[in-house]
Design an enzyme around this catalytic site. Structure first.
Site, PDB file in Angstrom:
ATOM      1  N   HIS A  53       0.822  -1.208   0.000  1.00 60.24           N
ATOM      2  CA  HIS A  53       0.000   0.000   0.000  1.00 60.24           C
ATOM      3  C   HIS A  53       0.857   1.261   0.000  1.00 60.24           C
ATOM      4  O   HIS A  53       0.500   2.261  -0.620  1.00 60.24           O
ATOM      5  CB  HIS A  53      -0.922  -0.012   1.219  1.00 60.24           C
ATOM      6  CG  HIS A  53      -2.038   0.968   1.149  1.00 60.24           C
ATOM      7  ND1 HIS A  53      -3.071   0.871   0.238  1.00 60.24           N
ATOM      8  CD2 HIS A  53      -2.293   2.090   1.877  1.00 60.24           C
ATOM      9  CE1 HIS A  53      -3.908   1.874   0.417  1.00 60.24           C
ATOM     10  NE2 HIS A  53      -3.455   2.633   1.394  1.00 60.24           N
ATOM     11  N   HIS A  99     -10.386   2.889  -0.959  1.00 60.97           N
ATOM     12  CA  HIS A  99     -10.553   2.572   0.463  1.00 60.97           C
ATOM     13  C   HIS A  99     -11.415   1.315   0.541  1.00 60.97           C
ATOM     14  O   HIS A  99     -12.461   1.290   1.187  1.00 60.97           O
ATOM     15  CB  HIS A  99     -11.192   3.745   1.207  1.00 60.97           C
ATOM     16  CG  HIS A  99     -10.460   4.098   2.467  1.00 60.97           C
ATOM     17  ND1 HIS A  99     -11.086   4.485   3.623  1.00 60.97           N
ATOM     18  CD2 HIS A  99      -9.126   4.109   2.757  1.00 60.97           C
ATOM     19  CE1 HIS A  99     -10.185   4.739   4.560  1.00 60.97           C
ATOM     20  NE2 HIS A  99      -8.987   4.516   4.054  1.00 60.97           N
ATOM     21  N   GLU A 319      -3.580   5.828  12.127  1.00 65.67           N
ATOM     22  CA  GLU A 319      -4.068   6.521  10.932  1.00 65.67           C
ATOM     23  C   GLU A 319      -5.278   7.390  11.274  1.00 65.67           C
ATOM     24  O   GLU A 319      -6.200   7.543  10.468  1.00 65.67           O
ATOM     25  CB  GLU A 319      -4.381   5.515   9.822  1.00 65.67           C
ATOM     26  CG  GLU A 319      -3.138   4.817   9.309  1.00 65.67           C
ATOM     27  CD  GLU A 319      -3.393   3.904   8.113  1.00 65.67           C
ATOM     28  OE1 GLU A 319      -4.502   3.953   7.545  1.00 65.67           O
ATOM     29  OE2 GLU A 319      -2.478   3.135   7.765  1.00 65.67           O
TER      30      GLU A 319
END
Length: 742
Positions: A53, A99, A319
């Protein structure tokens, strides 16, 4: 949190294997980069930064295929978003992000934070976000209450975040297929406008300059979100909600305004700025230091925290949303803090820039990390993946393509309009505010969303397009056709295609067949972008989109923007005036592989979709766009799912008009999905010039009527349908499925 493992325990127990770091990578870090055993915090940082990612370690060789330069490209891949010149010292700034895993696990927050993250990428460049688009891909709704719930929550998450931010959502696309039953896709695209002189970068330079943390406080949400998105997805992950971030759009609104005030009015205080997205503080800080060829020394006890007793590991890998990292010139820390204080936001100096290339972290009076910063960003072991052409494609190459057996063209048209991927998606878009900011010219439901550029006559057209079925059947051709679909949508609105962003959604790249699909489809995308002159300026890669070993269709999403120099020449998709002539642009052939018709009639897809003649199609598309700018075209609508039959019907929905069309081909071809085609209407007085300019790329097929009837004459059938009845079918499909008890 329990006591962290010692370096020796890490070596023995190998917890990093659960964080998507391989034993080979761990050994390489120990033996060749650090020459020692990393501690718990350090191995956590490596796991996040070396995840697919963040690092693109598997996909990077494939991404190098993309053309990234062009006469209008100001900033290509590598910054927060791509920047493209739109004349007069202005630029359009845009990027798309996926997402998918978070939205599958926690649809509302996954979708909301997907929108929030992509907004920060754009305003960190110095651009004001002006539009959101979303590309949503769900499993089948029928007999699937779980999917209906996920769809409702996903739409609500997208809508709530964008609406609270005051940014219009101009649509995008919504598709349905069983391949997404276990792994839905949420791709969000954001578009911003700025003066090129205001462009910012994500650099951290200047010894002694401050590293400032601004925005929301750090919590434990989203820890290891990057590695969560870089691993196979299974039923076990259904409860892994701690890896999903929680969003606060009102906080984001304040953060956006504060950042833009700093960038636009006090840029002399600022060296660089970057969003804290995937992998949180470690990603933004390490990338900024690397970009500036600097080092960084941070004190994690200074990081604003909303939860007690957070470890260094948790602080660095959180995050939590609505946070940015700034590099501020020494002596201006208080000036910057005053701006953020006005917005009730934290603004704290958490470290300084150094010149030794080291990445040093302090926590509770201990050094918890001391490594060369490039080991996190530039020393990632790129992985060469094996490739294998799937047997299913070898088999289909040796067989004849499927041909439909249609008894009644009218009945077939009605059935296609009742397919959820074709049907009206107002159920989705009505939950979005598409008119806020009052710059929207064309909102959801058209070929492209269109927004005016304030204080000018210019307008920006934007679209998102995906068709996993074509890519599954022939990855290279599917990649070409996806880019072409975007270009056709942009031209249909009267705009000149400029550039693209992408979200590359695929399964497990360790499967040689899936990596072959990724490679081939990216080659197709690259070929189309080269020919159509639409360079790739930003994007992302989302792999491991599988559930219990079953992959989604390879589903690259293309987000394209186009420029209309005078918004008086925006072209509507609906027919305008009775008596106008209707033309078919492009040639039609028997292209049914992967089509909506094939799926509807057989319940599966097979065959090889036809490769488009890209140079020829580009020639007539761009010629058509010039004629639109000259005022010769009344309306235009692209042909995609359902082919000509569906597009003719859609072109008279929400009007008092009908069409009378005569075609020189059979009823099968009414539903062919040959790419690069449009229907356009032209006033009779402009017809001769239009035909002369377009030549044999167009054929006159009929005229617009005022009787609200869809009349289509074919060589072996006749369609005579009431437009209102067709529209009712088209509008009620998705609401009926959503209300189903099953």
């Amino acid at each position: 949190m329990k006591q962290a493992m010692t370096p020796e325990e890490i070596k023995e127990k190998k917890p990093y294997l659960d964080w998507s770091l391989s034993e080979h990578e761990y050994d390489y870090i120990c033996d060749h980069l650090l020459h020692r055993l990393p501690n718990y915090t350090e191995i956590g940082l490596f796991s996040a930064m070396w995840s697919e990612h963040c690092s693109y370690k598997k996909s990077k060789p494939v991404l190098k295929l993309f053309p990234t330069k062009g006469k209008r490209v100001v900033q290509g891949p590598g910054e927060g978003a791509g920047v493209v010149d739109i004349d007069d010292g202005q630029a359009v700034v845009f990027k798309a992000e996926s997402h998918n895993h978070p939205t599958t696990v926690e649809p509302y927050q996954g979708a909301a934070t997907g929108v929030g993250g992509i907004l920060r990428d754009v305003f960190s460049m110095g651009a004001r976000p002006v539009a959101i688009l979303d590309s949503l891909h769900f499993g089948e709704l029928k007999d699937n209450p779980t999917m209906r719930y996920k769809m409702e929550e996903t739409i609500k998450g997208v809508g709530d975040y964008g609406n609270c931010m005051g940014i219009p959502n101009l649509g995008g696309e919504t598709t349905f297929d069983p391949c997404y039953n276990g792994n839905i896709l949420l791709n969000a695209m954001n578009v911003g406008i700025m003066d090129i002189k205001d462009m910012e970068h994500g650099d951290a330079t200047g010894v002694g300059n401050a590293v400032m943390y601004v925005g929301a406080k750090t919590g434990r949400d989203g820890i290891h979100g990057a590695t969560f998105a870089s691993a196979d997805f299974s039923e076990e992950h259904a409860t892994q909600r701690s890896a999903v971030q929680v969003g606060d759009p009102f906080m984001e609104k304040l953060l956006m305004e504060a950042c833009l005030e700093l960038i636009l009015h006090h840029r002399e205080w600022l060296v660089g700025i970057q969003d804290m997205g995937a992998a949180g503080i470690v990603s933004s800080s390490a990338e900024m230091a690397t970009e500036g060829k600097s080092g960084m020394d941070l004190n994690l006890n200074l990081v604003p925290q909303r939860e007690p007793n957070m470890s260094a590991y948790e602080i660095m890998l959180s995050e939590s949303q609505e946070r940015m990292l700034l590099c501020v010139k020494k002596g201006h820390e208080e000036d910057v803090k005053k701006i953020f204080d006005e917005y009730n936001l934290d603004a704290v100096t958490i470290g300084r820039i150094t010149d030794d290339g080291r990445y040093v972290l302090h926590h509770d009076d201990q050094v918890v990390c001391d490594i060369p910063v490039v080991t996190l960003t530039e020393k990632v072991l790129e992985e060469k993946s094996e490739e294998k052409k799937p047997q299913r494609i070898i088999d289909v190459e040796q067989s004849e393509n499927w041909q439909p057996e249609i008894e009644d063209a009218g009945q077939t048209l009605r059935a296609l309009l009742n397919q959820p991927t074709i049907a009206n998606d107002q159920f989705v878009t009505q939950q979005y505010d598409s008119q806020v900011r009052t710059d929207t010219i064309v909102g959801p439901g058209s070929d492209s969303g269109i927004l005016r550029v304030r204080h000018t006559k210019k307008a920006i057209a934007m679209t998102t397009d995906t068709n996993g079925r074509f890519v599954y059947l022939d990855p290279k051709v599917g990649g070409q056709r996806t880019v072409l679909e975007s270009a056709t949508n942009i031209v249909a609105s009267g705009a000149l295609p400029l550039a693209i962003t992408d979200c590359l959604n695929y399964g497990d790249p360790n499967d040689p067949e899936i990596f072959w699909e990724l490679h081939q489809s990216c080659q197709g995308i690259a070929d189309a972008c080269e020919i159509l002159e639409t360079p790739v300026v930003s994007g992302n890669v989302s792999l491991y989109n599988e559930n219990n070993g079953k992959a989604i269709y390879p589903s690259p999403m293309i987000g394209m923007v186009g420029l209309i120099k005078n918004y008086d020449h925006v072209i509507p998709m609906h027919m305008q005036t009775a008596g106008d002539k209707i033309y078919l642009v492009g040639k039609t052939d028997d292209d049914f592989a992967g089509s909506e018709l094939q799926k509807m009639m057989t319940g599966k897809i097979s065959g090889l979709p036809h490769a488009p003649n890209l140079p020829g199609i580009k020639d007539y598309l761009y010629k058509l766009q010039k004629l639109m700018a000259e005022g010769l075209v009344q309306s235009a609508h692209d042909l995609s799912e359902g082919g000509l039959g569906v597009s003719l019907a859609e072109s008279v929905f929400d009007t008092d008009l009908g069409v009378n069309v005569k075609l020189d081909f059979n009823k099968n071809l009414l539903f062919s999905e040959t790419p690069g085609r449009l229907i356009v209407s032209v006033a009779p007085e402009n017809a001769a010039k239009f035909e002369q300019e377009m030549g044999d790329a167009v054929s006159e097929i009929g005229q617009v009527t005022d009787d609200k009837q869809l009349n289509i004459s074919l060589t072996n059938d006749q369609v005579n349908e009431d437009v209102a009845k067709l529209q009712k079918i088209w509008k009620e499909c998705i609401p009926c499925l959503m209300k189903s008890k099953a």
